[in-house]
Design an enzyme around this catalytic site. Sequence first.
Site, PDB file in Angstrom:
ATOM      1  CE  LYS A 143     -54.185 -32.049   6.807  1.00 48.81           C
ATOM      2  NZ  LYS A 143     -53.059 -32.104   7.834  1.00 48.81           N
ATOM      3  NE  ARG A 144     -57.723 -25.653  12.960  1.00 48.70           N
ATOM      4  CZ  ARG A 144     -57.577 -27.078  13.385  1.00 48.70           C
ATOM      5  NH1 ARG A 144     -58.268 -27.985  12.673  1.00 48.70           N
ATOM      6  NH2 ARG A 144     -57.098 -27.242  14.360  1.00 48.70           N
ATOM      7  CB  ALA A 154     -56.216 -21.784   7.026  1.00 52.29           C
ATOM      8  CG  LEU A 176     -49.486 -21.837   3.869  1.00 59.02           C
ATOM      9  CD1 LEU A 176     -49.446 -21.491   5.165  1.00 59.02           C
ATOM     10  CD2 LEU A 176     -49.015 -21.097   2.894  1.00 59.02           C
ATOM     11  N   GLY A 232     -55.767 -16.583   1.233  1.00 56.39           N
ATOM     12  CA  GLY A 232     -56.671 -16.981   0.157  1.00 56.39           C
ATOM     13  C   GLY A 232     -58.205 -17.306   0.522  1.00 56.39           C
ATOM     14  CD  GLU A 270     -56.177 -14.312  -2.820  1.00 57.00           C
ATOM     15  OE1 GLU A 270     -55.790 -15.450  -2.797  1.00 57.00           O
ATOM     16  OE2 GLU A 270     -55.543 -13.440  -3.833  1.00 57.00           O
ATOM     17  CD  GLU A 307     -51.973 -13.571   1.445  1.00 57.87           C
ATOM     18  OE1 GLU A 307     -51.913 -12.731   2.306  1.00 57.87           O
ATOM     19  OE2 GLU A 307     -52.950 -14.116   0.600  1.00 57.87           O
TER      20      GLU A 307
HETATM   21  C1  1HE Z   1     -52.947 -25.883   7.000  1.00 56.19           C
HETATM   22  C2  1HE Z   1     -53.238 -24.285   6.757  1.00 56.19           C
HETATM   23  C3  1HE Z   1     -52.869 -24.169   5.657  1.00 56.19           C
HETATM   24  C4  1HE Z   1     -53.888 -24.901   8.721  1.00 56.19           C
HETATM   25  N1  1HE Z   1     -52.159 -24.647   4.533  1.00 56.19           N
HETATM   26  N2  1HE Z   1     -52.577 -26.726   6.127  1.00 56.19           N
HETATM   27  N3  1HE Z   1     -52.543 -18.981   5.455  1.00 56.19           N
HETATM   28  C5  1HE Z   1     -52.141 -18.678   6.723  1.00 56.19           C
HETATM   29  O1  1HE Z   1     -50.926 -18.255   6.840  1.00 56.19           O
HETATM   30  C6  1HE Z   1     -52.907 -19.352   7.745  1.00 56.19           C
HETATM   31  C7  1HE Z   1     -52.118 -20.796   8.270  1.00 56.19           C
HETATM   32  N4  1HE Z   1     -53.106 -21.182   9.481  1.00 56.19           N
HETATM   33  C8  1HE Z   1     -52.983 -20.663  10.654  1.00 56.19           C
HETATM   34  O2  1HE Z   1     -52.863 -19.595  10.890  1.00 56.19           O
HETATM   35  C9  1HE Z   1     -53.747 -21.545  11.538  1.00 56.19           C
HETATM   36  O3  1HE Z   1     -53.933 -23.032  11.225  1.00 56.19           O
HETATM   37  C10 1HE Z   1     -55.228 -21.004  11.910  1.00 56.19           C
HETATM   38  C11 1HE Z   1     -55.274 -19.687  12.652  1.00 56.19           C
HETATM   39  C12 1HE Z   1     -56.181 -20.879  10.576  1.00 56.19           C
HETATM   40  C13 1HE Z   1     -56.050 -22.091  12.787  1.00 56.19           C
HETATM   41  O4  1HE Z   1     -55.219 -22.585  13.925  1.00 56.19           O
HETATM   42  P1  1HE Z   1     -55.526 -23.746  14.812  1.00 56.19           P
HETATM   43  O5  1HE Z   1     -54.502 -23.742  15.833  1.00 56.19           O
HETATM   44  O6  1HE Z   1     -56.929 -24.009  15.001  1.00 56.19           O
HETATM   45  O7  1HE Z   1     -54.790 -25.008  13.673  1.00 56.19           O
HETATM   46  P2  1HE Z   1     -53.388 -25.540  13.412  1.00 56.19           P
HETATM   47  O8  1HE Z   1     -53.050 -26.375  14.762  1.00 56.19           O
HETATM   48  O9  1HE Z   1     -52.634 -24.373  13.177  1.00 56.19           O
HETATM   49  O10 1HE Z   1     -53.795 -26.313  12.284  1.00 56.19           O
HETATM   50  C14 1HE Z   1     -54.537 -27.606  12.154  1.00 56.19           C
HETATM   51  C15 1HE Z   1     -54.243 -28.282  10.824  1.00 56.19           C
HETATM   52  O11 1HE Z   1     -54.565 -27.581   9.824  1.00 56.19           O
HETATM   53  C16 1HE Z   1     -52.617 -28.538  10.895  1.00 56.19           C
HETATM   54  O12 1HE Z   1     -52.623 -30.111  10.101  1.00 56.19           O
HETATM   55  P3  1HE Z   1     -52.111 -31.172  11.007  1.00 56.19           P
HETATM   56  O13 1HE Z   1     -52.162 -32.149   9.752  1.00 56.19           O
HETATM   57  O14 1HE Z   1     -50.817 -30.820  11.467  1.00 56.19           O
HETATM   58  O15 1HE Z   1     -53.065 -31.493  11.926  1.00 56.19           O
HETATM   59  C17 1HE Z   1     -52.287 -27.520   9.772  1.00 56.19           C
HETATM   60  O16 1HE Z   1     -51.018 -27.701   9.109  1.00 56.19           O
HETATM   61  C18 1HE Z   1     -53.527 -27.411   8.981  1.00 56.19           C
HETATM   62  N5  1HE Z   1     -53.483 -26.053   8.180  1.00 56.19           N
HETATM   63  N6  1HE Z   1     -53.771 -23.806   8.058  1.00 56.19           N
HETATM   64  C19 1HE Z   1     -52.261 -26.196   4.980  1.00 56.19           C
HETATM   65  N7  1HE Z   1     -53.084 -22.644   5.381  1.00 56.19           N
HETATM   66  C20 1HE Z   1     -53.077 -17.779  -3.989  1.00 56.19           C
HETATM   67  S1  1HE Z   1     -52.130 -17.280  -3.138  1.00 56.19           S
HETATM   68  C21 1HE Z   1     -53.020 -17.258  -1.441  1.00 56.19           C
HETATM   69  C22 1HE Z   1     -51.673 -16.854  -0.282  1.00 56.19           C
HETATM   70  C23 1HE Z   1     -52.328 -17.383   0.795  1.00 56.19           C
HETATM   71  O17 1HE Z   1     -53.306 -17.769   1.022  1.00 56.19           O
HETATM   72  S2  1HE Z   1     -51.237 -17.039   2.224  1.00 56.19           S
HETATM   73  C24 1HE Z   1     -51.954 -17.281   3.651  1.00 56.19           C
HETATM   74  C25 1HE Z   1     -51.897 -18.764   4.152  1.00 56.19           C
END
Ligand code: 1HE
Length: 265
Positions: free
Chosen positions: A31-32, A69, A73, A118, A121, A141
């Site tokens: 889940k990265r 990551a 989400l 996060g 963070e 965000e």
């Molecule tokens: C996740 C998450 C996540 C991956 N929550 N499950 N953060 C973001 O906006 C970043 C979101 N993530 C990404 O942009 C990409 O996943 C990555 C660039 C980090 C990695 O890409 P990649 O191609 O290596 O992986 P993927 O195919 O996107 O994800 C692989 C799996 O990780 C997949 O799950 P699966 O069950 O379908 O295999 C994704 O759903 C899971 N995954 N990132 C949940 N963030 C206190 S407030 C803070 C506010 C924030 O942090 S906002 C920023 C959120």
Amino acid sequence: MDSLDIFDLENLAISADDDGIVTLSLNRPAKRNALNAATVDELIEVFSKLPRMGARAVILRAEGPHFCAGLDLVEHHAEDRRPEDFMHICLRWHEAFNKMEYGGVPVIAALKGAVVGGGLELASSAHIRVADASTYFALPEGQRGLFTGGGATIRVADLVGKARMIDMMLTGRVYKGDEAISVGLAQYLVEDSEAKALEIARAAATNPPLSNFAICSAISHMQNMSGLDAAYAESVVAGIVNTQPASRGRLEAFANKTAARVRPE
Ligand code: 1HE
């Protein structure tokens, strides 16, 4: 240091060497290393106890190609939280990250891949950040229809300044490489961030624990104070640290001209 067997961890992994250098790994690579509520609970548990267990330094690293990551989400979407639910989530994040930043034990973050939302963070709560060529930083965000909730408005703004942080959040701007270093997101850019973090942790661990306690808690506390109060607090901390028994031998070595001199490499 004390045995780490007391920890029952699913989303983190922990180990220590004989010198009290602890390696704490984010361990949800599939889940990265997204931060779900359970991972934050485990961070609170670990950073509540580690400083009192004789840890001399902590390397915070991650399994898989990405450091973190950010907010989980998928969990956030599935839980369909109310405002007060998410406020409580944020309080848990703050508890975990404050325990890291104010805990008095050096935490060195070994970064790679995504350090976003996060994840940034979390990284900004460490005392030192080490990046490699794959490391990139972003605050997506705005694009997700969210806002930071894990202390970025304090810590990321502190690292890069308000204007850069607002730009990152409004536009999704990504920083990496030398540019990330020059804006203050990390202090080191190296080929192997984990090897460098270990080197830094080992060097820091040779300082007296009381000095490290002050460096890794007092400076952060003083930033929250007025200038007048910070100066007073500094004198109190220095009064204790600068007269500690552990410093006497070091001062004697300097006076005897046997201690290393401070010189550029
Ligand atoms: C996740 C998450 C996540 C991956 N929550 N499950 N953060 C973001 O906006 C970043 C979101 N993530 C990404 O942009 C990409 O996943 C990555 C660039 C980090 C990695 O890409 P990649 O191609 O290596 O992986 P993927 O195919 O996107 O994800 C692989 C799996 O990780 C997949 O799950 P699966 O069950 O379908 O295999 C994704 O759903 C899971 N995954 N990132 C949940 N963030 C206190 S407030 C803070 C506010 C924030 O942090 S906002 C920023 C959120």
